[in-house]
Design an enzyme around this catalytic site. Structure first.
Site, PDB file in Angstrom:
ATOM      1  N   GLN A  41       0.837  -1.253   0.074  1.00 33.80           N
ATOM      2  CA  GLN A  41       0.153  -0.111  -0.064  1.00 33.80           C
ATOM      3  C   GLN A  41       0.913   1.257   0.264  1.00 33.80           C
ATOM      4  OE1 GLN A  41      -1.458  -1.188   4.065  1.00 33.80           O
ATOM      5  NE2 GLN A  41      -1.518   1.028   4.306  1.00 33.80           N
ATOM      6  N   CYS A  95      -5.106   0.247   3.715  1.00 36.42           N
ATOM      7  CA  CYS A  95      -4.814  -1.237   4.102  1.00 36.42           C
ATOM      8  C   CYS A  95      -6.210  -1.805   4.102  1.00 36.42           C
ATOM      9  CB  CYS A  95      -4.374  -1.336   5.576  1.00 36.42           C
ATOM     10  SG  CYS A  95      -5.128  -0.512   6.945  1.00 36.42           S
ATOM     11  N   HIS A 143      -5.659  -0.992  11.626  1.00 34.63           N
ATOM     12  CA  HIS A 143      -4.981  -1.688  10.596  1.00 34.63           C
ATOM     13  C   HIS A 143      -5.966  -3.030  10.214  1.00 34.63           C
ATOM     14  CE1 HIS A 143      -1.951  -2.282   7.549  1.00 34.63           C
ATOM     15  NE2 HIS A 143      -1.351  -3.685   8.092  1.00 34.63           N
ATOM     16  N   ASN A 161      -0.190  -9.247   5.160  1.00 32.75           N
ATOM     17  CA  ASN A 161       0.088  -7.925   5.288  1.00 32.75           C
ATOM     18  C   ASN A 161       0.048  -7.178   3.781  1.00 32.75           C
ATOM     19  OD1 ASN A 161      -0.005  -5.373   6.489  1.00 32.75           O
ATOM     20  ND2 ASN A 161       1.618  -5.987   7.881  1.00 32.75           N
TER      21      ASN A 161
END
Length: 444
Positions: A61, A67, A361, A383
């Site tokens: 990102q 996110c 997040h 992630n």
């Protein structure tokens, strides 16, 4: 009162323990986190998991708070990998980013019109003005974008400087939106009708649209997508709309995906449905909805989805007791009780009540390691910070960390026991805009 006598007592107490000097030297060289790092914790995270889902390549990102979008699209592309029969695939994150900014501006201006009679210095109006076009979001907000705008491959709307570096764009539009808010409130104070305010709003929205096209690019209304499948066969999907692409190559029934939260505070009984006032992006979409449930319900639903090869979008407080370098999220990661004398004594509920933790997040659960009794040991986390963090972009989260710092998952109804789904038939409880469960996932 702090006086010289008190300081002298502090100094004497500090000097009486020789360990304090050793810790001070270590912290001065490497910082309190590295000085407190518990290397033994690494042994509990071999990055091997008993159950894993399919996943795509690690995404990045960059310097943006997208996110929640990356996590949702990384979850969705697992179905696309199968339907397109490809090894790798990535959706455009810039495409929903464009529409979210425009829709967020509309949502904000509409909220300003609704609240023209509220005092400017009041908590509500000041809350609306604080961060009107944040990069952050939650699951239901993204579901609304998918329903209205669909999705496109990355090649159909690639990244630009400002999609990957959003701060300057956000500052510019935020300043203009605050200016627009003043214009609308001043007009209302001078006797303008709601219809007249809405007419002004259209010109304001065009300014935002114009800015977004120049900084993010023009979003496609239809496109052609060419690719080669696993068997090296060439394919061309011609003149397809983003909505049809999402329906044909993801195919989710978004009405069946439910957001579960764990907020163990006294003001939020389990088994009830919640929403947050003045939180949203697509104005005409259904409000945000959560069902508050115990941690075990979140985990059972996530495990069952993973066993069925379905990754799970989730939101957490990623900055708490986690390490980007090793990619470990574990309550035993830092021994602050040995270096700084006393760790935090707050439990999950108290951290929410006293502002010490909230959802920051969003990532994707793509695996879990279950013990012989079927209980989670560690969770495999995809992630969106690129391949240079964790184990090539993968994090390992202990089950105890999940209990304390995971706040939300989005999962299909089929994995949720019926007793908890009954909450959807009950009246919704409205939370104030500044409630901690209205926090947005936006950590870079």
């Amino acid at each position: 009162m702090i006086n010289s006598e008190l300081i002298q007592r502090f100094q004497a107490n500090y000097a009486s323990d020789p360990i304090n000097q050793a810790v001070e030297n270590a912290v001065a060289r490497v910082g309190m986190q590295e000085a407190s790092f518990n290397n033994q914790t690494l042994r509990h995270h071999p990055f091997v998991f008993s159950h894993e889902t399919k996943k795509g390549d690690i995404t990045n990102q960059k310097s943006s708070g997208r996110c929640w979008m990356f996590a949702a699209l990384n979850t969705a592309r697992v179905d696309s990998l199968t339907k397109l029969n490809v090894e790798s695939f990535e959706f455009s994150q810039n495409y929903p980013f464009f529409w979210d900014k425009l829709e967020r501006a509309n949502y904000f201006l509409n909220s300003i019109i609704e609240t023209v009679n509220e005092p400017l210095e009041g908590r509500l109006v000041q809350h609306l003005l604080f961060d009107p076009i944040s990069d952050g979001g939650q699951w239901d907000m993204f579901a609304g974008l998918l329903r209205k705008y669909g999705a496109v491959p990355k090649s159909a709307m690639p990244e630009t400087f400002h999609s990957s570096n959003s701060r300057g764009l956000n500052q510019f539009i935020t300043s203009k939106l605050r200016e627009f808010a003043k214009t609308l409130r001043d007009a209302a104070a001078s006797g303008a009708s709601t219809k007249e305010l809405e007419d002004q709003k259209e010109d304001m929205l065009y300014f935002v649209y114009n800015t977004l096209v120049k900084t993010l690019g023009m979003p496609p209304t239809e496109f052609t997508y060419e690719y080669r499948d696993r068997d090296n066969n060439f394919h061309r999907i011609e003149n397809i709309s983003p909505q049809d692409f999402f329906n044909d190559y993801v195919g989710w029934d978004l009405e069946n995906i439910v957001s579960l939260i764990n907020a163990p505070t006294q003001d939020k009984p389990y088994g009830r449905r919640y929403t947050v006032k003045y939180l949203g992006t697509v104005l005409e979409e259904q409000p945000i909805n959560y069902i508050n449930v115990p941690n075990d319900v979140l985990k059972e639903a996530a495990v069952n989805a993973i066993k069925n090869n379905e990754p799970v979008w989730f939101g957490c407080d990623v900055g708490k007791i986690s390490d980007r370098t090793s990619g470990i999220m574990d309550l035993d990661l830092y021994q602050y009780d040995k270096t700084l004398s006393q760790p935090s004594q707050l439990d999950k509920a108290a951290r929410l009540d006293y502002g010490d933790s909230l959802l920051t997040h969003a990532m994707v659960l793509v695996g879990v390691d279950l013990d012989s009794d079927g209980k989670p040991i560690n969770w495999k986390v995809e992630n969106s910070w690129g391949k240079d963090v964790g184990d090539k972009g993968i994090f390992s989260m202990s089950d105890a960390w999940f209990d304390q710092y995971t706040y939300q998952i989005a999962v299909n109804k089929q994995y949720i026991p019926e007793e908890w789904l009954k909450a959807l038939d009950q009246p919704v409880i409205e939370l104030q805009p500044w409630d901690p469960m209205g926090a947005l996932a936006k950590v870079q």
